[in-house]
Design a protein around this motif. Sequence first.
Motif, mmCIF file in Angstrom:
data_model
loop_
_atom_site.group_PDB
_atom_site.id
_atom_site.type_symbol
_atom_site.label_atom_id
_atom_site.label_comp_id
_atom_site.label_asym_id
_atom_site.label_seq_id
_atom_site.Cartn_x
_atom_site.Cartn_y
_atom_site.Cartn_z
ATOM 1 N N SER A 182 -82.714 -2.836 -36.616
ATOM 2 C CA SER A 182 -81.650 -2.220 -37.577
ATOM 3 C C SER A 182 -81.234 -2.710 -38.568
ATOM 4 O O SER A 182 -80.895 -4.682 -38.710
ATOM 5 N N ARG A 210 -77.972 3.696 -46.720
ATOM 6 C CA ARG A 210 -78.970 4.668 -46.750
ATOM 7 C C ARG A 210 -80.276 5.092 -47.015
ATOM 8 O O ARG A 210 -81.610 4.680 -46.564
ATOM 9 N N ARG A 245 -78.654 1.256 -41.056
ATOM 10 C CA ARG A 245 -78.506 2.124 -40.260
ATOM 11 C C ARG A 245 -77.252 1.995 -39.310
ATOM 12 O O ARG A 245 -76.526 2.546 -39.172
#
Length: 586
Positions: free
Chosen positions: A516, A548, A553
Amino acid sequence: MRLTNVTHLRLPFGRLWGYDVSASAPGRRLAVSFDQRIHVGAGHRPGSWMALSFRLPAETRRESIADAWLAVIARHGTLRSAFTPGAGGDPVLQEIRIGPGSWVEHEVAPGQAINDALRDILDETCSPYRHPSHRLCVLETAADLTVVIAADHAHVDMWSMLVIARDLLAALDEGLATERWMPVPAFVEHTQALRDRDPAPDHVRQRWTDIIEESGGVMPRFPLSLGAPEPHRERVEVRDVFDVDDAAAFAVQARDDGVSTLARAVVAMTAVTRELADAPLRAVFPVHSRFDSTWHDSVGWFITNSVLESGVAEPQAAAAAVKEAVQLGAWPLADVLAPWGGMPVAPGMFAISWLDLRRLPVRIDSVGLDAQYVSAATDTDGVMLWFILNESGLHLRCRYPDTSEARTNVGGWLDRLVTRLQADARSSVRGRLDVAGRSFRLERASRDDIEAIAALLFDDDFGPDRESVELERYETAFGAIARDGSHYLGVVRDDADRIVATMQLTVIPGLSRGGSTRLQIEGLRVARAERSQGLGAAMLEWAHEFGRARGARLAQVATDETRDRSRAFYTRLGYETAHVGLKRQL
């Protein structure tokens, strides 16, 4: 992905190798597309190719690259075809078989630039009637290898070059025992499918007729003088129109207008053309013909030409012009242009190409590979403009005759266009924060803003203990932040242009949480007079959208454990106290 020209290509000095494949005599005849017939029919000439370059680690073996290249050729039928002159000069396309060959070292003459040596090789090996008309080259240095893949334009487009690079990299990384090496539909099948389509309806033919007649019976031409109407040595300009921040702002404005990013760019081009030439924007407009996913992994010249006419510099009108251009290019052109004996080309032809790499189903790590689209150098009598929109922003490349008139007129048109696009991005709705009936603007900080930012940091409960009164330290830090694209230092201005807030955002890629990417929010400060009115919340909402858009995330923020109001503020906005933050002085 950078847009460049072979004369501008950044190459280190090293040993230059080319891979000579073996090729059979021409065999079965294949269907020739409308654009291929025009391109190849112009005959042997330098500068008819396009290329893509990227870097590989120095330990990559040339033999492995050759094996991967042969696997790519085996997968894509158009790389196993070649043109020969037919009766009356009409080009004939035929199958050829490609087999293993050998590496040859190309001599770089004393005083010769690597770019010039590479250009000579590609001009010779990638001309329309060569068998085959593509070439794999490798520039070898102690640090790394630069791979250059080139092919005559009759066999490839820019999308195809990505497919070729992706497949070659996959062959090197994964080996050949994968489903990726299943054959894909060949471009000749697409050519035949276009021929089998219904002819264009009468209203499409009439619109083509109107535009060509309005252009003087030929395809649209650049509306300002280019000098004597004959081929001249080209001038190529490569410009970075705006970065990822302005690209995002431009896209947000387009969405707010209910149109595409391309339509917003057409608005700018229409306005500039009206200002300088008192004429509508009218240009040849290539559109891709990969109508469905069947062709997404194929290699070929999946481009058909259309015409774009935009007379009003307004978003909805520009969107309608783009929609019409796509529709006009959706029909077989041989039939549409038959009244003019084919495409009525004349000196001064003006063409505009737009490619949004972010939307393509084919991707490579263009940044990590230092990948570049490379155009050939050639003589020209017209103006060709390419736009590339990617993760780093909007870029353009323009080719025009190198005459004094064209330098003034095309160069001036480009200057105004870039200025207009940048102004549109910076005045977009993206940076606007509407808070309690007032409007603020959030933008990237400049060096002139350092003193105001430092004052906001100092005007804080902990500021006197943590901050410095020496601006030199902040200026040094600002330089480090500005050089690193992963950081965004923002300021908020009120309607009087006063800086009333600031924050720093950092995008952090990571392997944890399944790879992530995180958004780190630091140094959020709001001037005392503007606190508790919603400005901080609006800034965080903007920051979340910023993250984003860059693949984040998770958003994370650190605040001192004694700041009860700050912790309540972040909690109210959905932040959870899920971890314990630890710090120590270094």
